[in-house]
Design an enzyme around this catalytic site. Structure first.
Site, mmCIF file in Angstrom:
data_model
loop_
_atom_site.group_PDB
_atom_site.id
_atom_site.type_symbol
_atom_site.label_atom_id
_atom_site.label_comp_id
_atom_site.label_asym_id
_atom_site.label_seq_id
_atom_site.Cartn_x
_atom_site.Cartn_y
_atom_site.Cartn_z
ATOM 1 C CD GLU A 84 0.150 4.876 7.565
ATOM 2 O OE1 GLU A 84 0.149 5.435 8.683
ATOM 3 O OE2 GLU A 84 -0.076 3.663 7.405
ATOM 4 N NE ARG A 91 -3.541 -1.412 4.796
ATOM 5 C CZ ARG A 91 -4.161 -1.172 5.929
ATOM 6 N NH1 ARG A 91 -5.468 -1.373 6.008
ATOM 7 N NH2 ARG A 91 -3.510 -0.743 6.970
ATOM 8 C CE LYS A 129 0.084 1.411 12.248
ATOM 9 N NZ LYS A 129 -0.283 1.433 10.810
#
Ligand code: 3PG
Length: 225
Positions: free
Chosen positions: A50, A54, A138
């Site tokens: 993943e 960011r 999640k």
């Protein structure tokens, strides 16, 4: 037709999460590190990642991995808007992960058959996700919010929901999460922390990934608690 395509794309990603049981969460600054990093994860036994959006060049890093290593299952994380999801999709992301439940972002992913795993931690958030037709979520931030005891308590009423705990997971608690039958896989950055990537410590990333795989295998061998 849309529904069945969504289901099949979703199922294909889920099957791989369920087989691998661990999803490396990556924060990458320099796209030149993307391929050595991806190869270290593959060599460690986890052909998946993943890539969190960011950092300014995260999408470029994702694009390079997808372009060079098409068999690796690569998705985008920290996806906060439909535009980010679209950009990640354009770069080849096979799935989308988010820290929270953003209805617009989830709707976008569903409209283009892109598997999406939004973050939840409360009953209300789980019900929002259920209302959007999602049942694999999640669980974030897993450890700070209360860890496995909290997850077991919040999962109890929602018998059709499965979770991907992330946040504060590492070698010391991975096995206990994976032994909970409602957990599909665990995510985490411990196998490839940003400073190891920046320092080019790819052998260390490979070895830590290998150790995570060994933990997952030991849970599988011992059966689920
Ligand atoms: C995430 O983006 O999912 C989390 O920041 C990962 O949490 P960790 O760094 O504690 O593994």
């Amino acid at each position: 037709m849309t529904t069945s395509l969504t289901t099949s794309a979703h199922s294909a990603v889920l099957e791989r999460f369920a087989a691998m049981r661990v999803l490396p969460v990556i924060v990458i600054d320099d796209p030149d590190d993307a391929l050595p990093l991806a190869r270290a994860l593959i060599d460690g036994g986890l052909p998946c990642a993943e890539v969190t959006l960011r950092t300014p060049r995260a999408v470029e890093a994702l694009r390079r991995i997808v372009g060079e290593l098409p068999d690796m299952l690569v998705g985008a994380g920290t996806v906060l808007t439909p535009a980010q999801a679209a950009e990640a999709r354009g770069a080849g992301a096979r799935f989308i992960v988010a820290p929270g439940f953003n209805a617009g972002m989830v709707e976008f992913c569903q409209s283009v058959n892109l598997p999406v795993f939004p973050g939840v931690c409360t009953p209300t958030e789980i019900e929002m996700a259920l209302g959007a037709g999602l049942s694999v979520l999640k669980f974030f931030p897993a450890e700070p919010i209360g860890g496995l005891p909290f997850l077991k308590a919040v999962a109890a009423p929602y018998t059709t929901v499965s979770f991907m705990p992330t946040g504060g997971i590492g070698p010391s608690n991975l096995a206990s999460y994976l032994a909970f039958p409602r957990v599909v896989a665990c995510g985490g950055s411990w196998m490839a922390p940003n400073d190891w990537i920046a320092a080019g410590q790819f052998d260390r990333i490979r070895d830590t990934t290998r150790a995570a795989v060994a933990i997952a295998n030991s849970v599988a061998a011992g059966g689920r608690a």
